[in-house]
Write an enzyme that holds these catalytic residues in place. Structure first.
Site, mmCIF file in Angstrom:
data_model
loop_
_atom_site.group_PDB
_atom_site.id
_atom_site.type_symbol
_atom_site.label_atom_id
_atom_site.label_comp_id
_atom_site.label_asym_id
_atom_site.label_seq_id
_atom_site.Cartn_x
_atom_site.Cartn_y
_atom_site.Cartn_z
ATOM 1 C CE LYS A 88 -3.833 -1.703 2.410
ATOM 2 N NZ LYS A 88 -4.989 -1.360 1.599
ATOM 3 C CG ASP A 109 -7.750 -4.832 7.106
ATOM 4 O OD1 ASP A 109 -8.761 -4.470 6.863
ATOM 5 O OD2 ASP A 109 -6.980 -5.397 6.112
ATOM 6 C CG ASP A 118 -3.975 -4.005 -0.430
ATOM 7 O OD1 ASP A 118 -4.017 -4.716 0.867
ATOM 8 O OD2 ASP A 118 -3.962 -2.846 -0.871
ATOM 9 C CD GLU A 158 -5.925 -8.055 3.378
ATOM 10 O OE1 GLU A 158 -5.761 -7.388 2.075
ATOM 11 O OE2 GLU A 158 -6.396 -7.632 4.195
ATOM 12 N NE ARG A 161 -11.163 -9.629 -2.499
ATOM 13 C CZ ARG A 161 -11.238 -8.900 -3.183
ATOM 14 N NH1 ARG A 161 -11.723 -8.935 -4.477
ATOM 15 N NH2 ARG A 161 -11.321 -7.500 -2.901
HETATM 16 N N1 BES Z 1 -8.272 -3.818 4.389
HETATM 17 C C1 BES Z 1 -8.374 -3.002 2.633
HETATM 18 C C2 BES Z 1 -9.681 -2.338 2.524
HETATM 19 C C3 BES Z 1 -9.651 -1.117 3.204
HETATM 20 C C4 BES Z 1 -9.191 -0.218 2.462
HETATM 21 C C5 BES Z 1 -10.274 -0.745 4.025
HETATM 22 C C6 BES Z 1 -9.149 1.077 2.938
HETATM 23 C C7 BES Z 1 -10.510 0.626 4.700
HETATM 24 C C8 BES Z 1 -9.958 1.375 3.907
HETATM 25 C C9 BES Z 1 -8.380 -4.412 1.995
HETATM 26 O O1 BES Z 1 -7.644 -5.578 2.354
HETATM 27 C C10 BES Z 1 -7.894 -4.043 0.599
HETATM 28 O O2 BES Z 1 -6.781 -3.583 0.734
HETATM 29 N N2 BES Z 1 -8.557 -4.107 -0.639
HETATM 30 C C11 BES Z 1 -8.113 -3.507 -1.662
HETATM 31 C C12 BES Z 1 -8.867 -4.604 -2.633
HETATM 32 C C13 BES Z 1 -8.136 -4.458 -3.970
HETATM 33 C C14 BES Z 1 -6.632 -4.677 -4.163
HETATM 34 C C15 BES Z 1 -9.026 -5.077 -5.034
HETATM 35 C C16 BES Z 1 -8.649 -1.966 -1.787
HETATM 36 O O3 BES Z 1 -9.884 -1.806 -1.429
HETATM 37 O O4 BES Z 1 -7.933 -1.315 -2.558
HETATM 38 ZN ZN ZN Z 2 -7.386 -5.672 4.242
HETATM 39 MN MN MN Z 3 -5.547 -5.245 1.671
#
Ligand code: BES
Ligand code: ZN
Ligand code: MN
Length: 498
Positions: free
Chosen positions: A279, A290, A349, A351, A353
């Site tokens: 990230k 998270d 990222d 992860e 799911r």
């Molecule tokens: N934990 C994050 C989702 C998240 C992001 C929650 C920002 C709250 C604020 C999750 O694991 C994630 O990184 N999701 C990605 C998915 C993408 C790579 C398809 C996302 O939402 O960017």
């Molecule tokens: Zn996450």
């Molecule tokens: Mn993630």
């Protein structure tokens, strides 16, 4: 905290503080009218002089009011009299509590419960009162050194009622509110703790502690080798880059004989760096949150055991840290989930799911009455619904409707979202049974569809809480949501609502 319910007049009770309210255009609420009469017009005078405001979110604290037994009178603004609903009620209670927070008030008599609140019974009024007070009084300072400010010594909360016929509902509402507030506070604590303390092991120890001394609650912790034996290749691929051992937490609350259990699954990523799909640095600290799905299902377990609901509930928490390293899973790697389905990890990222799919497959053995997973799953959900409502997905309408209704009654709001083959098709992979990402559009929906591939034969719902689990900015901190929503759903399922 002690609770009491009383029909005695606001002016006649020797409380440390009584809370009353005024509406727009000088209209006095029931408690304020009583205080005004007893004090020969003090409230009306102060409204005229502009010292008392009827604006929502405002509160004026008066002391030593003539003719009034209470030491303090907190006068809250209630806004327009025709539109006083549960949200306005909670706002008024919160503003009053904030105004009293720095005083030495030990006892509050909340006379705002005399007001009619739109579509809200005496039970919910008392519950909202306790939840709102507790929400404001919550503090997280266990990580600060030095002398801490003494918290407000509040030890007792009373609720005024007009008819003694409301006493039973009001008392029950306060009791349930206390249990839910307790679960919310636990969820906030777990969320606010940094990831170097709140590790998967810490979550496991917290679950164990909750069960110790409760004959109806048992906890079981699976280690990485157990998970390997079970074939949880998808979950294990997420922890591959971390030195923190992953834990698989199972809690079972049994208080309804052989009835099928409700199963709550919570995403427990104690830190989400993104892994090799790292990230960006800005706000990355917030990825300690998270694990708020896990915190909320553990918090809900704390609430329902305190309420002694006659129901069977299992909580399942896959707990891992998502880190980059030489042993981490790489984009393009293909892993095999416990269900046998293979997954191409196009983005490390995505992860959440990957751990939830194995937790869902594992949970099939419980033959759940209903299974609900709760996860800070996608940034796309925050884009769609902001910070106000969580996303409610389900593979059948009755379950989605029940959760939506529970969200509304608890004021822990959500919104129904779609699933469907068109969205699921976005997860196609050229090399495995599915990919773990679904391309640019509908990110929260395709994440839900991914999970849906692991729920065959189950009555399943998914809550994406990415927008509601914590606040950013000056108010940064965990919210404890959706403990109230989940508690309300289980209260209703257990037939424990009045
Ligand atoms: N934990 C994050 C989702 C998240 C992001 C929650 C920002 C709250 C604020 C999750 O694991 C994630 O990184 N999701 C990605 C998915 C993408 C790579 C398809 C996302 O939402 O960017
Ligand atoms: Zn996450
Ligand atoms: Mn993630």
């Amino acid at each position: 905290m002690k609770y009491f319910t009383t029909t005695s007049k606001a002016s006649g009770r020797a409380a440390d503080c009584v809370i009353v309210g005024v509406y727009n255009r000088g209209k006095l609420g029931a408690g304020a009218a009583d205080i005004d009469a007893a004090s020969k017009g003090v409230i009306r005078d102060l409204i005229k002089s502009g010292d008392i405001s009827s604006e929502q979110g405002r509160c004026t604290v008066l002391t030593q009011v003539n003719g009034v037994k209470a030491k303090r009178v907190a006068v809250a603004g209630l806004g327009k009299s025709g539109s006083f609903d549960a949200i306005a009620f909670r706002k008024a209670v919160a503003a009053s509590t904030r105004a009293l927070r720095d005083t030495k008030t030990k006892q509050i008599l909340n006379a705002l419960t005399l007001e009619p609140v739109k579509a809200c019974s005496a039970y919910y009024i008392a519950r909202h009162s306790v939840e709102a007070i507790s929400d404001v009084l919550y503090e997280f300072n266990q990580m600060k050194s030095g002398r801490k400010k003494a918290p407000m010594p509040l030890a007792s909360i009373g609720h005024s009622i007009a008819k003694s016929g409301d006493a039973a509902q009001t008392t029950l509402g306060a009791e349930h509110g206390d249990a839910i507030a307790n679960g919310v506070a636990l969820a906030k604590d777990l969320g606010n703790l940094p990831s170097n303390i709140c590790t998967p092991g810490y979550l496991a120890r917290t679950a164990k502690k909750l069960a110790s001394g409760n004959g109806k609650l048992t906890t079981q912790i699976l280690s990485e080798s157990d998970m390997k034996r079970l074939g949880m290749g998808s979950l294990l691929s997420v922890t591959a880059g971390s030195v923190e051992p992953a834990k698989f937490i199972i809690m079972k609350y049994k208080n309804a004989g052989t009835a099928r259990p409700y199963v709550l699954v919570g995403k427990g990523v104690t830190f989400d760096s993104g892994g090799i799909s790292l990230k960006p640095g800005a706000s990355m600290d917030e990825m300690k949150y998270d694990m708020c799905g896990a915190a909320s299902v553990i918090g809900t377990m704390a609430a329902l055991t305190r309420m002694k609901l006659a129901i069977n509930v299992n909580v399942v928490v896959p707990a891992v840290e998502n880190m980059p390293s030489g042993t981490a899973t790489k984009p393009g790697d293909i892993v095999k989930s416990m269900s046998g389905q293979t997954i191409e990890v196009l983005n490390t990222d995505a992860e959440g799911r990957l751990i939830l799919c194995d937790a869902l497959t594992y949970s099939k053995r419980f033959k759940p009455e209903a299974i609900i997973d709760v996860a800070t799953l996608t940034g796309a959900c925050v884009v769609a619904l902001g910070n106000h409502r969580c996303a409610i997905y389900a593979n059948n309408d009755p379950l989605q409707d029940d959760l939506f209704a529970a969200a509304n009654r608890s004021e822990d709001l959500g919104w129904p979202m779609p699933l469907g083959e068109q969205y699921a098709a976005q997860l196609k992979s050229n090399f495995a049974d599915m990919a773990n990402i679904g391309g640019p559009g509908g990110g929260s929906v395709t994440a839900a569809c991914f999970l849906g591939k692991y729920t065959d034969g189950m009555n399943w719902a998914h809550l994406d809480i990415a927008g509601v689990a914590w606040k950013s900015g000056a108010q940064k901190g965990a919210t404890g949501r959706p403990v109230p929503l989940l508690s309300e759903y289980l209260l209703s399922s257990a037939g424990a609502l009045p």
